[in-house]
Scaffold this motif. Sequence first.
Motif, PDB file in Angstrom:
ATOM      1  N   SER A 176     -33.795 -16.105 -22.353  1.00  0.00           N
ATOM      2  CA  SER A 176     -33.945 -17.013 -21.218  1.00  0.00           C
ATOM      3  C   SER A 176     -34.422 -16.200 -20.030  1.00  0.00           C
ATOM      4  CB  SER A 176     -32.613 -17.698 -20.895  1.00  0.00           C
ATOM      5  OG  SER A 176     -31.690 -16.763 -20.374  1.00  0.00           O
ATOM      6  N   ILE A 177     -34.751 -16.869 -18.945  1.00  0.00           N
ATOM      7  CA  ILE A 177     -35.275 -16.151 -17.775  1.00  0.00           C
ATOM      8  C   ILE A 177     -34.225 -15.227 -17.163  1.00  0.00           C
ATOM      9  CG2 ILE A 177     -37.009 -17.883 -17.231  1.00  0.00           C
ATOM     10  CD1 ILE A 177     -35.136 -18.969 -15.088  1.00  0.00           C
ATOM     11  N   SER A 178     -32.956 -15.454 -17.469  1.00  0.00           N
ATOM     12  CA  SER A 178     -31.900 -14.594 -16.913  1.00  0.00           C
ATOM     13  C   SER A 178     -31.444 -13.517 -17.889  1.00  0.00           C
ATOM     14  CB  SER A 178     -30.696 -15.441 -16.491  1.00  0.00           C
ATOM     15  OG  SER A 178     -30.146 -16.119 -17.603  1.00  0.00           O
ATOM     16  N   THR A 179     -31.743 -13.661 -19.191  1.00  0.00           N
ATOM     17  CA  THR A 179     -31.243 -12.697 -20.179  1.00  0.00           C
ATOM     18  C   THR A 179     -32.324 -11.788 -20.743  1.00  0.00           C
ATOM     19  OG1 THR A 179     -31.546 -14.208 -22.064  1.00  0.00           O
ATOM     20  CG2 THR A 179     -29.450 -14.331 -20.861  1.00  0.00           C
ATOM     21  N   LEU A 180     -33.591 -12.116 -20.545  1.00  0.00           N
ATOM     22  CA  LEU A 180     -34.679 -11.312 -21.103  1.00  0.00           C
ATOM     23  C   LEU A 180     -35.704 -11.030 -20.014  1.00  0.00           C
ATOM     24  CD1 LEU A 180     -36.124  -9.976 -23.469  1.00  0.00           C
ATOM     25  CD2 LEU A 180     -37.037 -12.212 -24.110  1.00  0.00           C
TER      26      LEU A 180
END
Length: 448
Positions: A175-179
């Motif tokens: 996701s944009i926050s995890t990758l």
Amino acid sequence: MIFYLLNQKSFIITLMIVILFLFGSTACLAATKTWAGGTGGGQNWTTGANWGGTAPVAGDDIVFNTAGTITFSIMPASVSYNSLVIMQGTVTLVAGANMTLTIGATNPPDPNFEILGVAILSIGTNVNITLANNANARLSGDFYIGTGCSFNTNGSNVITNAYGSIFNQGTINGSISTLIFEDGCAYRHNQNGGNIPTGTWMLNSFCILTGLTNTYPSGGNQAFGNFTCNSPTMTADITMATGASVAMDFQIYNTGTARLIMADGTFTVGRDLVILASLTISNTANGTLTIGRDASISGPATLDLCSAGAGNIGTLNVAGSFTNFGTLTVTGTGSGAINFNGNAAQNFNQFGNLLSTVDFTINNTAGVTFSSSTTINGSLTLTNGVLTIPAGTTLTIANGNVIGGTGFGSSKHIVTEVNTGSGAKGFLRINNMAASTPYLIPVGNGTS
């Protein structure tokens, strides 16, 4: 009192046993296992001698620090490790049955999963990697994800920072926050269709489509840093996803025997457009491609502004210079439009083929120069700024269209340059002028 002391002594002894047990368990969980089995293929992960004593168990820290190539054919059943670090060499994981390496712990090191810049990790048949909640990963080397394999970085409080190269033939969940695809990271989508992982693409990251045949991948509607299509295996036209944008460069290097088609609507590129293959802007409806800096078409490459029907328009907005050594065309019954709308002086370097009905608009107060002789089969409109025809070149309006734009004057006209030394002149030529049509030809020298 004696009874109380005996009970207290028993409690203390029990407490000490529990503490010793916990320390022993923690020490066991925190054991570091470093590969000692040498290089080569057919390696067995579960053989203790390959790790200098005992094989890894759940909770261990796994380290590879061997130069050369190590290829496993036997892996354990699905297991959770505290960390996995590839410090150097090439490590390939292949299992006989489907298994998952879960990496991370409650109080993880930073990072739990790491591939150093000189190292390569490849996960092949039946192997998957999942980051546990709260785990961190740093991928500075090369990471290969094989067909049918997966890398899951979508857990709670998980962060994967990718700096190196990722070659994906399988599945990446993010996701944009995890990758985070960091500056310099190159993600290579080496498959037909599939899914481009969702993530945050930094300005100087790269998304490269290398394995397309006839299907565009899902996940193509993100805000990318740099975006490249380099798929020589394409055999059918492929339409891009709607909603995508590119902060830096958009490059079409190879589309096989087919073409890459922009989705209907708008597509914005922050810097340069480079075409070495085949790109179509408008295919079924109006399409607008906006380039923040330069555009170029090389060699046998083609930019088809519009392959759609009558009434449809394919528009290219260029803020920098535009160089054509290939083919600029309209293959449908619609029309194409090129708008020079920059804020600094622009050049149109026309050396290739300019076919069909293409309309040109000059909308730049800093001016636009047609640096080589050019024939326009569509219309020419001066909205803002001066259009310059250098000495020794000719601008031809082939179909007799009246030059558009009103309020011509010193800041908006066509400059036909003269070389006072050689006598060479720039010419504006209008063919097929209708006898009954009045023509205003706004030609001057830049000030008059």
